[in-house]
Design an enzyme around this catalytic site. Sequence first.
Site, PDB file in Angstrom:
ATOM      1  CB  THR A   1      -0.930   0.053   1.224  1.00 51.98           C
ATOM      2  OG1 THR A   1      -0.137   0.219   2.404  1.00 51.98           O
ATOM      3  CG2 THR A   1      -1.756  -1.218   1.342  1.00 51.98           C
ATOM      4  CD  GLU A   2      -0.785   5.345  -3.556  1.00 50.29           C
ATOM      5  OE1 GLU A   2      -0.772   6.512  -3.106  1.00 50.29           O
ATOM      6  OE2 GLU A   2      -1.514   4.989  -4.489  1.00 50.29           O
ATOM      7  CG  ASN A   3      -0.972   3.324   4.053  1.00 48.71           C
ATOM      8  OD1 ASN A   3      -1.037   2.484   3.164  1.00 48.71           O
ATOM      9  ND2 ASN A   3      -1.520   3.135   5.241  1.00 48.71           N
ATOM     10  N   GLY A   4       2.605   2.663   3.119  1.00 45.38           N
ATOM     11  CA  GLY A   4       3.791   2.043   3.680  1.00 45.38           C
ATOM     12  C   GLY A   4       3.656   0.649   4.237  1.00 45.38           C
TER      13      GLY A   4
ATOM     14  CB  SER B   1       5.749   3.511   0.630  1.00 46.30           C
ATOM     15  OG  SER B   1       4.627   3.049  -0.107  1.00 46.30           O
TER      16      SER B   1
END
Length: 223
Positions: free
Chosen positions: A49-52, A91
Amino acid sequence: MSFEKLSRARIAQMVAQDIPDGAYVNLGIGIPTLVSSFLPDDRDVILHTENGIVGMGPGDSGAPLDLDLINASKEAVTLLPGASITDHVVSFAMMRGGHLDLTVLGAFQVSERGDLANWDTGEPGTIPAVGGAMDLVAGARQVYITMEHTTKDGQPKLVRECSYPLTGAGVVDRVYTDMAIIDITPGGMVVRAMVAGLSFGRLQELTGCPLALAGDWRALNAG
């Protein structure tokens, strides 16, 4: 002939079945986030996921909202054994550096060349939201799109030229709609599968660019 469109869940299920074992995959907002619920138990797919999060697990609707543990649709998720949490720098380095095998995204339009428009329609009252989509389509090895085949007023979303601002040019490999599975090839769009009861001629009428029908195309059941 009559036909039944595929549900959002059925679209997600078809994508999940096509993800190979061992793949590192990013799932975008909307239909793509549903893919995580349909991954086969015997397949090891690592979700990013983009948020890590690397190693995202299934959603947990009963869990308290933790903004560190959410997917692209801001829904609560879980962590699988061995998962890690990184900052946005790491990320996005994964996204931009070619470390993702596949990203699954939604779209407003896809052109016959595989151009993608998925962040701004320019319509009054809408808020442009590119997020990390440009980074994802530039860095992922493959890009799959999930979307309805037409807009709410029946206009094609598969077109010759995108009329909305592009997220990326020539980046889409495959499109899963509520009517068909279509590959983007150097020669144009090739239909690999269609919903049962839908004729190729009718599908072409609902599409804004030429289609070719694969010789080994198959029928899709709604259920």
